[in-house]
Design a protein around this motif. Structure first.
Motif, mmCIF file in Angstrom:
data_model
loop_
_atom_site.group_PDB
_atom_site.id
_atom_site.type_symbol
_atom_site.label_atom_id
_atom_site.label_comp_id
_atom_site.label_asym_id
_atom_site.label_seq_id
_atom_site.Cartn_x
_atom_site.Cartn_y
_atom_site.Cartn_z
ATOM 1 N N THR A 26 0.073 -5.240 -3.947
ATOM 2 C CA THR A 26 0.023 -5.882 -2.637
ATOM 3 C C THR A 26 -1.401 -5.986 -2.099
ATOM 4 O O THR A 26 -1.820 -7.053 -1.620
ATOM 5 C CB THR A 26 0.886 -5.088 -1.635
ATOM 6 N N GLU A 27 -2.175 -4.912 -2.163
ATOM 7 C CA GLU A 27 -3.524 -4.947 -1.606
ATOM 8 C C GLU A 27 -4.436 -5.896 -2.365
ATOM 9 O O GLU A 27 -5.304 -6.534 -1.771
ATOM 10 C CB GLU A 27 -4.120 -3.533 -1.580
ATOM 11 N N VAL A 28 -4.227 -6.004 -3.685
ATOM 12 C CA VAL A 28 -5.019 -6.944 -4.476
ATOM 13 C C VAL A 28 -4.669 -8.370 -4.081
ATOM 14 O O VAL A 28 -5.540 -9.230 -3.930
ATOM 15 C CB VAL A 28 -4.797 -6.729 -5.980
ATOM 16 N N ARG A 29 -3.375 -8.641 -3.917
ATOM 17 C CA ARG A 29 -2.932 -9.979 -3.523
ATOM 18 C C ARG A 29 -3.458 -10.332 -2.130
ATOM 19 O O ARG A 29 -3.928 -11.447 -1.892
ATOM 20 C CB ARG A 29 -1.409 -10.042 -3.534
ATOM 21 N N ARG A 30 -3.396 -9.385 -1.200
ATOM 22 C CA ARG A 30 -3.904 -9.633 0.143
ATOM 23 C C ARG A 30 -5.401 -9.926 0.109
ATOM 24 O O ARG A 30 -5.875 -10.837 0.787
ATOM 25 C CB ARG A 30 -3.638 -8.420 1.050
ATOM 26 N N ARG A 31 -6.131 -9.164 -0.697
ATOM 27 C CA ARG A 31 -7.577 -9.381 -0.784
ATOM 28 C C ARG A 31 -7.885 -10.754 -1.373
ATOM 29 O O ARG A 31 -8.831 -11.425 -0.935
ATOM 30 C CB ARG A 31 -8.210 -8.285 -1.647
ATOM 31 N N LEU A 32 -7.095 -11.182 -2.351
ATOM 32 C CA LEU A 32 -7.283 -12.497 -2.958
ATOM 33 C C LEU A 32 -7.117 -13.595 -1.909
ATOM 34 O O LEU A 32 -7.911 -14.539 -1.849
ATOM 35 C CB LEU A 32 -6.283 -12.694 -4.098
ATOM 36 N N VAL A 33 -6.096 -13.465 -1.082
ATOM 37 C CA VAL A 33 -5.848 -14.449 -0.029
ATOM 38 C C VAL A 33 -6.992 -14.441 0.987
ATOM 39 O O VAL A 33 -7.490 -15.491 1.403
ATOM 40 C CB VAL A 33 -4.505 -14.164 0.674
ATOM 41 N N ILE A 34 -7.425 -13.249 1.382
ATOM 42 C CA ILE A 34 -8.494 -13.130 2.370
ATOM 43 C C ILE A 34 -9.787 -13.735 1.848
ATOM 44 O O ILE A 34 -10.491 -14.462 2.569
ATOM 45 C CB ILE A 34 -8.701 -11.653 2.751
ATOM 46 N N GLU A 35 -10.131 -13.461 0.591
ATOM 47 C CA GLU A 35 -11.363 -14.006 0.019
ATOM 48 C C GLU A 35 -11.323 -15.530 -0.040
ATOM 49 O O GLU A 35 -12.306 -16.214 0.254
ATOM 50 C CB GLU A 35 -11.593 -13.431 -1.376
ATOM 51 N N SER A 36 -10.174 -16.069 -0.407
ATOM 52 C CA SER A 36 -10.038 -17.526 -0.465
ATOM 53 C C SER A 36 -10.135 -18.129 0.924
ATOM 54 O O SER A 36 -10.792 -19.156 1.131
ATOM 55 C CB SER A 36 -8.703 -17.900 -1.113
#
Length: 225
Positions: A26-36
């Motif tokens: 979950t945290e990796v996915r959230r970070r991916l969205v935030i970076e994009s």
């Protein structure tokens, strides 16, 4: 106000087949969205980015974004928090061990005016956030808290430098307020589109103005890009 991430009213992007999906915590996915979202906001503006834009940029479905974030507002909040932490914390760490308050102050200030993509992105996002903070209480309160910390850091350096005899500052509180305002004003000028003031010129003027305020010669910080 921004719209809910689950209430776009538009056709949803076709999800990838199960075999093609890459599973992330979950945290990796959230970070991916935030970076994009961070790059999109810098390019398009804080309130011009839609869920479908973020979805396309990070190759996940809008439904996945809705699963990890309650709304587009939450995505934008997380971008602001991540951008602030990622920009200021490394600067603070870079001068933390310095025993020279002059070097500490001016290295930190100069680091806020780099002519590179990351620094430009930071200021473009922050400039948009100013507008949001002028209209939304929650954004305004968060920004005020950030500025409290920023001014406290400047005041503490001014007090320490005065105590050590490194420079003269009769009013550290006023110095902190005025220096923070000078940083913001120069950033708004040199990072705007078609600016007639370069980043390097803004940095030189910032250093000169602060040095004058402290009754010292502008320090040499070496060649910068």
């Amino acid at each position: 106000m921004v719209t809910d991430a689950r209430d776009s009213g538009r056709p949803r992007a076709k999800a990838k087949p199960e075999a093609e999906r890459q599973r992330h915590p979950t945290e990796v996915r959230r970070r991916l969205v935030i970076e994009s979202a961070r790059d999109l906001i810098a390019d398009k503006g804080l309130f011009n980015v839609k869920v479908r834009d973020i979805s396309a940029a990070c190759s996940v479905s809008p439904g996945t974004i809705a699963y990890h974030f309650r709304s587009l507002d939450e995505v934008l909040w997380e971008v602001i928090k991540a951008e602030t932490a990622d920009f200021y914390v490394p600067l603070q760490e870079s001068v933390r061990d310095s025993s020279d308050p002059v070097a500490q102050l001016f290295t930190f200030l100069a680091g806020m005016f780099e002519d590179n993509a990351d620094t430009r992105r930071h200021w473009l996002i922050w400039l948009d956030f100013w507008a949001a903070a002028s209209r939304e209480d929650s954004y305004g309160e968060w920004m005020n808290t950030h500025y409290d910390g920023w001014r406290d850091a400047l005041r503490e350096i001014a007090e320490r430098g005065t105590e050590l005899g490194a420079f003269t500052c009769a009013d550290p509180v006023a110095f902190a307020i005025e220096t923070a305002a000078l940083v913001d004003g120069l950033a708004a000028q040199c990072y705007s589109r078609k600016s007639r003031i370069s980043v390097s010129e803004a940095r030189v003027r910032l250093i000169a103005a602060v040095a004058s305020r402290l009754s010292i010669d502008p320090p040499s910080l070496g060649a910068r890009q």
